[in-house]
Design a protein around this motif. Structure first.
Motif, PDB file in Angstrom:
ATOM      1  N   GLY A 419      30.674   3.292 -53.995  1.00 42.00           N
ATOM      2  CA  GLY A 419      30.970   1.936 -54.427  1.00 42.00           C
ATOM      3  C   GLY A 419      29.774   1.132 -54.880  1.00 42.00           C
ATOM      4  O   GLY A 419      29.934   0.002 -55.355  1.00 42.00           O
ATOM      5  N   VAL A 420      28.546   1.690 -54.745  1.00 46.88           N
ATOM      6  CA  VAL A 420      27.343   0.973 -55.171  1.00 46.88           C
ATOM      7  C   VAL A 420      27.097   1.249 -56.652  1.00 46.88           C
ATOM      8  O   VAL A 420      26.933   2.401 -57.062  1.00 46.88           O
ATOM      9  N   VAL A 442      24.796  -4.476 -56.269  1.00 45.28           N
ATOM     10  CA  VAL A 442      25.888  -4.816 -57.188  1.00 45.28           C
ATOM     11  C   VAL A 442      27.013  -3.817 -56.943  1.00 45.28           C
ATOM     12  O   VAL A 442      26.868  -2.621 -57.223  1.00 45.28           O
ATOM     13  N   PRO A 443      28.145  -4.265 -56.364  1.00 42.11           N
ATOM     14  CA  PRO A 443      29.267  -3.336 -56.131  1.00 42.11           C
ATOM     15  C   PRO A 443      29.907  -2.916 -57.446  1.00 42.11           C
ATOM     16  O   PRO A 443      29.800  -3.609 -58.471  1.00 42.11           O
ATOM     17  N   GLY A 444      30.589  -1.801 -57.390  1.00 44.70           N
ATOM     18  CA  GLY A 444      31.251  -1.303 -58.581  1.00 44.70           C
ATOM     19  C   GLY A 444      32.510  -2.060 -58.941  1.00 44.70           C
ATOM     20  O   GLY A 444      33.059  -1.873 -60.024  1.00 44.70           O
ATOM     21  N   LYS A 454      32.919  -5.915 -45.222  1.00 48.28           N
ATOM     22  CA  LYS A 454      33.156  -4.510 -44.891  1.00 48.28           C
ATOM     23  C   LYS A 454      32.231  -3.606 -45.707  1.00 48.28           C
ATOM     24  O   LYS A 454      31.679  -2.619 -45.188  1.00 48.28           O
ATOM     25  N   PHE A 455      32.021  -3.971 -46.983  1.00 44.10           N
ATOM     26  CA  PHE A 455      31.172  -3.172 -47.861  1.00 44.10           C
ATOM     27  C   PHE A 455      29.718  -3.213 -47.386  1.00 44.10           C
ATOM     28  O   PHE A 455      29.022  -2.189 -47.367  1.00 44.10           O
ATOM     29  N   ARG A 456      29.262  -4.391 -46.963  1.00 45.70           N
ATOM     30  CA  ARG A 456      27.881  -4.506 -46.482  1.00 45.70           C
ATOM     31  C   ARG A 456      27.667  -3.634 -45.243  1.00 45.70           C
ATOM     32  O   ARG A 456      26.641  -2.967 -45.102  1.00 45.70           O
ATOM     33  N   GLU A 477      22.622  -8.129 -49.481  1.00 41.77           N
ATOM     34  CA  GLU A 477      23.172  -9.216 -50.297  1.00 41.77           C
ATOM     35  C   GLU A 477      23.939  -8.622 -51.473  1.00 41.77           C
ATOM     36  O   GLU A 477      23.439  -7.711 -52.156  1.00 41.77           O
ATOM     37  N   LEU A 478      25.121  -9.154 -51.727  1.00 44.95           N
ATOM     38  CA  LEU A 478      25.929  -8.689 -52.853  1.00 44.95           C
ATOM     39  C   LEU A 478      25.782  -9.654 -54.020  1.00 44.95           C
ATOM     40  O   LEU A 478      25.856 -10.875 -53.842  1.00 44.95           O
TER      41      LEU A 478
END
Length: 496
Positions: A419-420, A442-444, A454-456, A477-478
């Motif tokens: 997902g990255v 930067v997420p996909g 949750k992603f972090r 950080e997103l």
């Protein structure tokens, strides 16, 4: 046929332009969407502009800010400042006032040259100066017919460049007419530039890459400079075919976009003989994609604000050496040293040290400049053929309480997390004075707050499974995008 690489010129910009006019005066110098100038016309415009600048007090030691996009006006104004003996200060015309003011601090500013789009910035800067400079509109001024250059006749200071580093404080680098003349010599000779060449100018001229490898390279060799004000892939592909572009200086982003853009019909890139990338490492995937699309390898050039162009990879085995930035050009000497400044064995990683007649100087005390050598902070290896391959940045290391962390290593780990899309790792200073590892990701896909949290956690868990504890990011950080310079270089100062 006159060939620039066979004639030794005095290392001054005035002589450089004069010699090219004498040999190639009727040949096209600049070409842009609205018109063209031959070298006679360019010289006349430069002479007229220089006369006007002298009337405004531009002389040796006085600075002139250039707030200009890629344009004929930039080329004319830059050489006019040099002919007056002044110091050109090319700045990104999209800067905010505070960014530009930080660069102009301490300059004896005589004038600001701007065009319509940067007029508001110029006025804001002029209003913040203790001694207000003159505001001058850029662009052709209507040549008076003179091609005489009665201005600078010594190798004095002519350029203030700025090396950003990772601290966010611009470091001013001073370069002389001789420095720039020698840099132009090096590239023209190494690349075999000649009047028949057509150089595509999409790289920002206010950057060392665009100024040295587009503007100065063209004028030194008598080549034609095709000016692209702002890179747009389809327009660039049209120009490559229409103008028979033979030399294309670029950055990884440009070559990636060209390889991915599908025009309405096929593009004839048969005139291209040399494409080279600088400003950031060229991913092998971009090399492969461009080569597959156009049948042309993209070479890597290594340079810096302090020394201009340093090395260029022209190895016959383009694919096998694609990761290398090649051999030193001209009179440039490079070495790879350890922490004590001693040369390391071939194949061993160390810091790149540069010796060059094109090397400028820092206007403040700097440990990077020692005894005529520049300690670049870049990490690299030399192979048995003398080719240089960059491996990272010494000064990007993060000093945690448990030891130093290479952010590149952490970035590679985070990039492997599902997902990255993109990641940059930087250091944050803790209250105790030690650094903490921070990953900006930067997420996909777009995530809401809950999914983002949750992603972090997933990123941290992924790193804990693969890295020693002190290398695991303490902050994640997103962001929707990573801030970059016009050359595609990551602006780490905005991530700290």
């Amino acid at each position: 046929m006159w060939a620039c690489r066979l004639e030794v010129l005095p290392p001054l910009l005035s002589h450089l332009l004069e010699s090219t006019v004498a040999h190639c005066g009727a040949r096209p110098a600049l070409r842009w969407r609205q018109g063209a100038l031959d070298y006679h016309g360019l010289a006349a415009e430069v002479g007229s502009r220089a006369a006007r600048l002298r009337e405004h007090g531009v002389e040796a030691g006085r600075a002139v800010a250039l707030l200009l996009p890629n344009s004929p006006g930039f080329v004319i104004d830059f050489f006019a400042v040099a002919m007056c003996g002044g110091i050109a200060v090319p700045l990104n015309p999209q800067f905010k006032p505070e960014e530009a003011l930080a660069c102009l601090a301490g300059c004896d500013l005589a004038a600001i040259l701007a065009c319509g789009a940067s007029a508001a910035l110029a006025e804001a800067l002029a209003g913040r100066q203790a001694a207000p400079p003159v505001l001058v509109d850029s662009g052709p001024v209507g040549p008076a017919g003179s091609r005489e250059f009665p201005g600078a006749r010594d190798g004095g200071d002519v350029l203030y460049g700025f090396s950003s580093g990772s601290t966010g404080v611009p470091k001013r680098i001073v370069r002389t007419q001789e420095n720039l003349g020698r840099e132009a010599d090096h590239l023209a000779a190494a690349a075999g530039l000649a009047p028949e060449d057509v150089i595509f100018g999409a790289v920002p001229f206010h950057h060392a890459h665009g100024l040295g490898n587009c503007v100065l390279a063209a004028v030194r060799s008598g080549a034609t400079l095709v000016i692209d004000e702002a890179f747009e892939p389809r327009r660039a592909l049209t120009a490559i075919e229409r103008d028979r572009v033979s030399v294309f200086p670029g950055v990884p982003f440009i070559f990636r976009m060209l390889a991915a853009t599908q025009p309405d019909r096929g593009v004839d890139a048969g005139a291209l003989r040399l494409c080279f990338s600088a400003g950031a490492s060229l991913p092998h995937a971009v090399f492969d994609a461009f080569d597959k699309r156009f049948g042309k390898p993209v070479r890597q050039l290594y340079g810096c604000t302090e020394a201009g162009s340093v090395t260029l990879n022209l190895d016959p085995d383009a694919s096998g050496t694609a990761a290398s930035v090649g051999l030193p050009m001209g009179d440039v000497k490079i070495s790879v040293v350890d922490a004590a400044g001693n040369p390391v064995p071939t194949g061993t990683e160390g810091e790149v040290v540069i010796e060059s007649p094109a090397l400028g100087r820092s206007d403040t005390a700097s440990e990077d400049f020692r005894a005529g050598r520049f300690f670049s902070g870049d990490l690299a290896r030399l192979d048995t053929a003398g080719r240089l391959t960059l491996t990272g940045r010494k000064k990007l290391f993060i000093s945690t309480a448990a030891g130093k962390v290479d952010p590149i290593e952490v970035e590679r780990c985070v990039a492997g997390c599902p997902g990255v899309s993109e990641v940059v790792v930087v250091g944050l200073t803790s209250p105790s004075g030690d650094d903490l590892v921070k990953a900006v990701v930067v997420p996909g896909e777009t995530l809401d707050a809950r999914a983002g949290a949750k992603f972090r956690r997933a990123v941290v868990r992924h790193c804990r499974e693969r890295l020693v504890a002190h290398k695991v990011p303490r902050r994640v950080e997103l962001r929707t995008e990573i801030p970059r310079s016009p050359l595609g270089k990551v602006l780490r100062k905005y991530l700290v």
